[in-house]
Design a protein around this motif. Structure first.
Motif, PDB file in Angstrom:
ATOM      1  N   GLU A 196       0.846  -1.198   0.000  1.00 52.61           N
ATOM      2  CA  GLU A 196       0.000   0.000   0.000  1.00 52.61           C
ATOM      3  C   GLU A 196       0.887   1.256   0.000  1.00 52.61           C
ATOM      4  O   GLU A 196       0.691   2.163  -0.810  1.00 52.61           O
ATOM      5  CB  GLU A 196      -0.919  -0.027   1.228  1.00 52.61           C
ATOM      6  CG  GLU A 196      -1.956   1.071   1.176  1.00 52.61           C
ATOM      7  CD  GLU A 196      -3.079   0.869   2.187  1.00 52.61           C
ATOM      8  OE1 GLU A 196      -3.066  -0.142   2.924  1.00 52.61           O
ATOM      9  OE2 GLU A 196      -3.972   1.731   2.220  1.00 52.61           O
ATOM     10  N   ALA A 222      -1.152  -6.168  -4.450  1.00 51.23           N
ATOM     11  CA  ALA A 222      -2.122  -5.147  -4.851  1.00 51.23           C
ATOM     12  C   ALA A 222      -1.910  -4.867  -6.332  1.00 51.23           C
ATOM     13  O   ALA A 222      -0.766  -4.809  -6.806  1.00 51.23           O
ATOM     14  CB  ALA A 222      -1.942  -3.867  -4.048  1.00 51.23           C
ATOM     15  N   VAL A 280      -3.339  -2.260  -9.529  1.00 55.44           N
ATOM     16  CA  VAL A 280      -4.158  -1.148  -9.994  1.00 55.44           C
ATOM     17  C   VAL A 280      -4.182  -1.221 -11.514  1.00 55.44           C
ATOM     18  O   VAL A 280      -3.130  -1.152 -12.160  1.00 55.44           O
ATOM     19  CB  VAL A 280      -3.588   0.219  -9.550  1.00 55.44           C
ATOM     20  CG1 VAL A 280      -4.467   1.357 -10.061  1.00 55.44           C
ATOM     21  CG2 VAL A 280      -3.472   0.284  -8.028  1.00 55.44           C
ATOM     22  N   SER A 307      -7.675  -3.042  -8.200  1.00 52.08           N
ATOM     23  CA  SER A 307      -8.310  -1.770  -7.857  1.00 52.08           C
ATOM     24  C   SER A 307      -8.422  -0.944  -9.119  1.00 52.08           C
ATOM     25  O   SER A 307      -7.517  -0.944  -9.950  1.00 52.08           O
ATOM     26  CB  SER A 307      -7.465  -1.016  -6.834  1.00 52.08           C
ATOM     27  OG  SER A 307      -7.275  -1.806  -5.682  1.00 52.08           O
ATOM     28  N   LEU A 357      -6.452   7.436  -8.083  1.00 51.78           N
ATOM     29  CA  LEU A 357      -6.353   6.239  -7.256  1.00 51.78           C
ATOM     30  C   LEU A 357      -7.170   6.484  -6.003  1.00 51.78           C
ATOM     31  O   LEU A 357      -6.874   7.388  -5.239  1.00 51.78           O
ATOM     32  CB  LEU A 357      -4.879   6.007  -6.902  1.00 51.78           C
ATOM     33  CG  LEU A 357      -4.492   4.765  -6.124  1.00 51.78           C
ATOM     34  CD1 LEU A 357      -4.932   3.504  -6.845  1.00 51.78           C
ATOM     35  CD2 LEU A 357      -2.984   4.751  -5.907  1.00 51.78           C
ATOM     36  N   ARG A 358      -8.238   5.735  -5.843  1.00 54.49           N
ATOM     37  CA  ARG A 358      -9.039   5.918  -4.628  1.00 54.49           C
ATOM     38  C   ARG A 358      -8.668   4.828  -3.640  1.00 54.49           C
ATOM     39  O   ARG A 358      -7.546   4.753  -3.209  1.00 54.49           O
ATOM     40  CB  ARG A 358     -10.526   5.944  -4.976  1.00 54.49           C
ATOM     41  CG  ARG A 358     -10.888   7.194  -5.773  1.00 54.49           C
ATOM     42  CD  ARG A 358     -12.390   7.356  -5.915  1.00 54.49           C
ATOM     43  NE  ARG A 358     -12.696   8.348  -6.943  1.00 54.49           N
ATOM     44  CZ  ARG A 358     -12.973   8.066  -8.214  1.00 54.49           C
ATOM     45  NH1 ARG A 358     -13.040   6.821  -8.612  1.00 54.49           N
ATOM     46  NH2 ARG A 358     -13.196   9.035  -9.083  1.00 54.49           N
ATOM     47  N   LYS A 359      -9.589   3.949  -3.344  1.00 52.75           N
ATOM     48  CA  LYS A 359      -9.297   2.921  -2.345  1.00 52.75           C
ATOM     49  C   LYS A 359      -8.478   1.805  -2.991  1.00 52.75           C
ATOM     50  O   LYS A 359      -8.865   1.235  -4.007  1.00 52.75           O
ATOM     51  CB  LYS A 359     -10.629   2.370  -1.819  1.00 52.75           C
ATOM     52  CG  LYS A 359     -10.479   1.330  -0.752  1.00 52.75           C
ATOM     53  CD  LYS A 359     -10.529   1.927   0.657  1.00 52.75           C
ATOM     54  CE  LYS A 359     -10.237   0.876   1.708  1.00 52.75           C
ATOM     55  NZ  LYS A 359      -8.790   0.685   1.948  1.00 52.75           N
ATOM     56  N   LEU A 360      -7.358   1.500  -2.370  1.00 51.45           N
ATOM     57  CA  LEU A 360      -6.525   0.405  -2.854  1.00 51.45           C
ATOM     58  C   LEU A 360      -6.882  -0.872  -2.104  1.00 51.45           C
ATOM     59  O   LEU A 360      -6.948  -0.882  -0.876  1.00 51.45           O
ATOM     60  CB  LEU A 360      -5.053   0.731  -2.621  1.00 51.45           C
ATOM     61  CG  LEU A 360      -4.073  -0.325  -3.145  1.00 51.45           C
ATOM     62  CD1 LEU A 360      -4.000  -0.284  -4.665  1.00 51.45           C
ATOM     63  CD2 LEU A 360      -2.695  -0.124  -2.535  1.00 51.45           C
ATOM     64  N   ARG A 361      -7.121  -1.935  -2.844  1.00 51.96           N
ATOM     65  CA  ARG A 361      -7.396  -3.227  -2.199  1.00 51.96           C
ATOM     66  C   ARG A 361      -6.116  -4.036  -2.146  1.00 51.96           C
ATOM     67  O   ARG A 361      -5.429  -4.179  -3.153  1.00 51.96           O
ATOM     68  CB  ARG A 361      -8.471  -3.990  -2.974  1.00 51.96           C
ATOM     69  CG  ARG A 361      -9.791  -3.251  -3.019  1.00 51.96           C
ATOM     70  CD  ARG A 361     -10.849  -4.057  -3.724  1.00 51.96           C
ATOM     71  NE  ARG A 361     -11.186  -5.268  -2.972  1.00 51.96           N
ATOM     72  CZ  ARG A 361     -12.224  -6.049  -3.296  1.00 51.96           C
ATOM     73  NH1 ARG A 361     -12.983  -5.767  -4.331  1.00 51.96           N
ATOM     74  NH2 ARG A 361     -12.489  -7.117  -2.575  1.00 51.96           N
ATOM     75  N   THR A 362      -5.796  -4.560  -0.981  1.00 54.05           N
ATOM     76  CA  THR A 362      -4.628  -5.415  -0.859  1.00 54.05           C
ATOM     77  C   THR A 362      -5.086  -6.822  -0.428  1.00 54.05           C
ATOM     78  O   THR A 362      -6.122  -6.974   0.211  1.00 54.05           O
ATOM     79  CB  THR A 362      -3.607  -4.871   0.165  1.00 54.05           C
ATOM     80  OG1 THR A 362      -4.211  -4.875   1.452  1.00 54.05           O
ATOM     81  CG2 THR A 362      -3.169  -3.454  -0.181  1.00 54.05           C
TER      82      THR A 362
END
Ligand SMILES: [Mn+2]
Length: 188
Positions: free
Chosen positions: A66, A97, A99, A116, A124-129
């Motif tokens: 992240e 992660a 994108v 994401s 780039l909003r919410k990053l999913r890990t």
């Protein structure tokens, strides 16, 4: 866990420079696995790829995917941006992660993630890990959208280098930069 990597990057047909980039960094028990696909291709994309490389080579390997993604987002903020896949391995833990259009495949442990939305450097909003526990014999592929319809099953029994060669030969399209990073996980 010990990691062995093989990688290939091939520019889009007609170009010698690639906007795709693979970075592997290993320090102590932490490893960074990165595939960056800068939007577009050719020399201007290759220039942005160099900026991405410089950023990923200076980030702290003790941080997580992240932190790395947001630092790269900042570093590429005045550029066209990139799709990015980042992994961090430490012990048996693998954190991932993605994108945009970087994809993941695996042999052994099933490594399924949801990318994401967004473009690193642009929006780039919410990053999913996602986190996985890797085992000896697992193989992970991170690749750009210059490779299509990758199916790992036919290459799981090949050596790492031969598998890398074979996947590139079979799945890379001439119409885009293509990059592939294959990683084998073994007992330390
Ligand atoms: Mn691409």
């Amino acid at each position: 866990m010990k990691l062995t990597c093989a990688q290939r990057t091939r520019p889009c047909s007609g170009f010698t420079a690639s906007g795709d980039l693979v970075v592997v960094r290993q320090e102590g028990d932490a490893t960074m696995l990165a595939v960056v696909d800068v939007l577009g291709h050719g020399p201007s994309a290759a220039e942005v790829a160099q900026q991405a490389s410089a950023c990923l080579r200076r980030v702290d390997l003790e941080a997580d995917v992240e932190a790395w993604t947001y630092q790269l987002h900042e570093a590429l903020s005045r550029t066209r941006g990139a799709a990015v896949g980042l992994g961090r391995s430490r012990g048996s833990d693998l954190q991932l992660a993605v994108v945009g259009n970087v994809a993941i495949a695996s042999c052994g442990t099933r490594v399924g993630i949801v990318a994401s939305p967004g473009i690193v450097g642009r929006r780039l909003r919410k990053l999913r890990t996602f986190s996985f526990s890797m085992k000896t014999g697992d193989r992970l592929a991170l690749y750009s959208d210059g490779l299509r319809h990758v199916d790992m099953t036919s290459t799981c029994d090949l050596s790492l280098e031969r598998a890398c060669e074979s996947i590139m030969a079979t799945h890379a399209t001439a119409a885009d930069d293509a990059s592939l990073l294959l990683t084998d996980f073994h007992d330390a």
